[in-house]
Design an enzyme around this catalytic site. Structure first.
Site, PDB file in Angstrom:
ATOM      1  N   CYS A 229       0.801  -1.229   0.000  1.00  0.00           N
ATOM      2  CA  CYS A 229       0.000   0.000   0.000  1.00  0.00           C
ATOM      3  C   CYS A 229       0.835   1.280   0.000  1.00  0.00           C
ATOM      4  O   CYS A 229       0.391   2.308  -0.501  1.00  0.00           O
ATOM      5  CB  CYS A 229      -0.967  -0.014   1.181  1.00  0.00           C
ATOM      6  SG  CYS A 229      -2.195  -1.344   1.074  1.00  0.00           S
TER       7      CYS A 229
ATOM      8  N   HIS B  53      -3.762   7.231   1.578  1.00  0.00           N
ATOM      9  CA  HIS B  53      -4.071   5.924   0.999  1.00  0.00           C
ATOM     10  C   HIS B  53      -5.516   5.562   1.299  1.00  0.00           C
ATOM     11  O   HIS B  53      -5.970   5.608   2.446  1.00  0.00           O
ATOM     12  CB  HIS B  53      -3.123   4.871   1.575  1.00  0.00           C
ATOM     13  CG  HIS B  53      -3.516   3.472   1.240  1.00  0.00           C
ATOM     14  ND1 HIS B  53      -3.759   3.055  -0.048  1.00  0.00           N
ATOM     15  CD2 HIS B  53      -3.721   2.388   2.028  1.00  0.00           C
ATOM     16  CE1 HIS B  53      -4.087   1.777  -0.038  1.00  0.00           C
ATOM     17  NE2 HIS B  53      -4.078   1.346   1.206  1.00  0.00           N
TER      18      HIS B  53
ATOM     19  N   ASN C 238     -10.032  -0.938  -2.074  1.00  0.00           N
ATOM     20  CA  ASN C 238      -8.624  -0.699  -1.754  1.00  0.00           C
ATOM     21  C   ASN C 238      -7.758  -1.189  -2.913  1.00  0.00           C
ATOM     22  O   ASN C 238      -7.653  -2.385  -3.157  1.00  0.00           O
ATOM     23  CB  ASN C 238      -8.266  -1.435  -0.459  1.00  0.00           C
ATOM     24  CG  ASN C 238      -6.843  -1.147   0.007  1.00  0.00           C
ATOM     25  OD1 ASN C 238      -6.007  -0.683  -0.761  1.00  0.00           O
ATOM     26  ND2 ASN C 238      -6.568  -1.432   1.271  1.00  0.00           N
TER      27      ASN C 238
END
Length: 353
Positions: A122, A268, A299
């Site tokens: 991520c 994020h 995501n």
């Protein structure tokens, strides 16, 4: 770790997602076993709605090639002028060779273009930008950064705790040498928590209980085997809520940039509630903190920040802060200057017949 660069600019970004689109409402029976309360709670808290998922024959290189070709054509860049191709992913096409070398062939790049992978999740976009800026600071001219994952391949499609949360997507970013353009980075890692977000089985190490700090990840279930993604959601949430605001404050202090001069604060997009919590803790204005990627794409791992930049209506010239936190555990923040940034609407990849 904090550092400053002044020789690179981000010229353009394109993002490609697969064509198979899933709406969480359509999974009430198949994934949620008609548990409408859980479905509604995940939609409200995490911000879920739709996501895009790869089929078994579509990989990072396919989406990366699509995004890269569109970007290079849009910017009228000669492929032979690229000095480096960097692929940031945790879901490579192969263990060996690197996905970058495989994509190097697919893009028909020059043998003078060096190609290599970075293993990050991520926080990977920030790590990729950091390496690209470092290489340009040392003398390179043009770098193509491919960043993203197909994490759905590591999750059982009926795992209602994880399957709705992750989508697939890959970005292509061109970083070029310029006369002067400041960029500031703050990066960190803490390997003590390596097993909080992990795929225990599938690489070379045989998973055994004494390797891990978290006993629960060895406990398999009907829809989670050791080959599947494990996430300690509560701990990941708490650590992200601790690390991202701290990293954000440190990068602002290090860069000496006034928060008022920053147009967008990009965090994020892993959880809409988490982004709201970070925004409130840092006392940031709503209009500076976009928080809608989870609803449209779920995501996207390392691809979420470039997706935000493609989706935003940005001015000709602006400053942005970028922050991310993910597997490793690794995190980072950056303050970047953008001018004449080339972007396109999110691309839908259709498998070649």
């Amino acid at each position: 770790m904090k550092t400053r660069f002044d020789k690179a600019k981000i010229s353009g970004i394109c993002v490609s997602v697969p064509e198979h689109k899933i709406c969480i409402d359509d999974e009430l029976e198949s994934v949620f076993s008609n548990d409408i309360k859980t479905l509604k709670r995940m939609k409200k808290v995490i911000g879920l709605n739709t996501r895009y998922i790869c089929d078994e024959n579509t990989c990072v290189s396919d989406l990366g090639k699509h995004a890269a070709n569109t970007l290079l054509q849009g910017l009228n860049i000669d492929k032979n002028s690229l000095d480096a191709l960097i692929v940031v992913t945790q879901s490579p096409d192969f263990f060996m060779p690197s996905t970058a070398c495989y994509l190097h062939q697919l893009l028909n790049l020059s043998s003078k273009t060096v190609a290599f992978d970075l293993g990050q999740a991520c926080a990977g976009y920030l790590y990729g930008l950091f390496v690209a800026h470092s290489l340009i600071q040392s003398g390179l001219g043009k770098i193509l950064l491919i960043c993203g994952d197909t994490l759905s391949k590591f999750i059982h499609p009926k795992n209602m705790n994880l399957a709705p949360i992750f989508g697939d997507g890959v970005s292509a970013t061109l970083i070029e040498k310029t006369d002067f353009n400041e960029a500031f980075f703050e990066l960190g890692s803490d390997g003590k928590y390596f097993d909080k977000l992990i795929i225990p089985k599938g690489a070379m190490r045989i998973p055994k209980a004494d390797i891990f700090n978290d006993d629960s990840l060895m406990q398999t279930e009907e829809f989670r085997q050791l080959e599947n993604l494990y996430m300690d959601g509560a701990n990941i949430f708490n650590m992200a809520l601790e690390c991202e605001p701290k990293s954000f404050k440190e990068i602002l202090e290090f860069s000496k940039v006034d928060e008022k001069d920053i147009a967008f604060h990009l965090f994020h997009q892993s959880n809409a509630y988490l982004v709201d919590c970070i925004k409130e803790e840092l006392k940031l204005n709503d209009d500076k903190v976009p928080n809608f990627i989870m609803e449209k794409y779920a995501n996207l791992s390392a691809c979420s920040l470039p997706t935000l930049l493609c989706e935003l209506d940005t001015p000709k010239e602006f400053k942005a802060s970028l922050s991310a936190f993910g597997a490793g555990l690794s995190w980072g923040s950056a303050v970047l200057n953008f001018k004449d940034l080339y972007t396109k609407n999110i691309l839908i990849y259709t498998k070649e017949k």
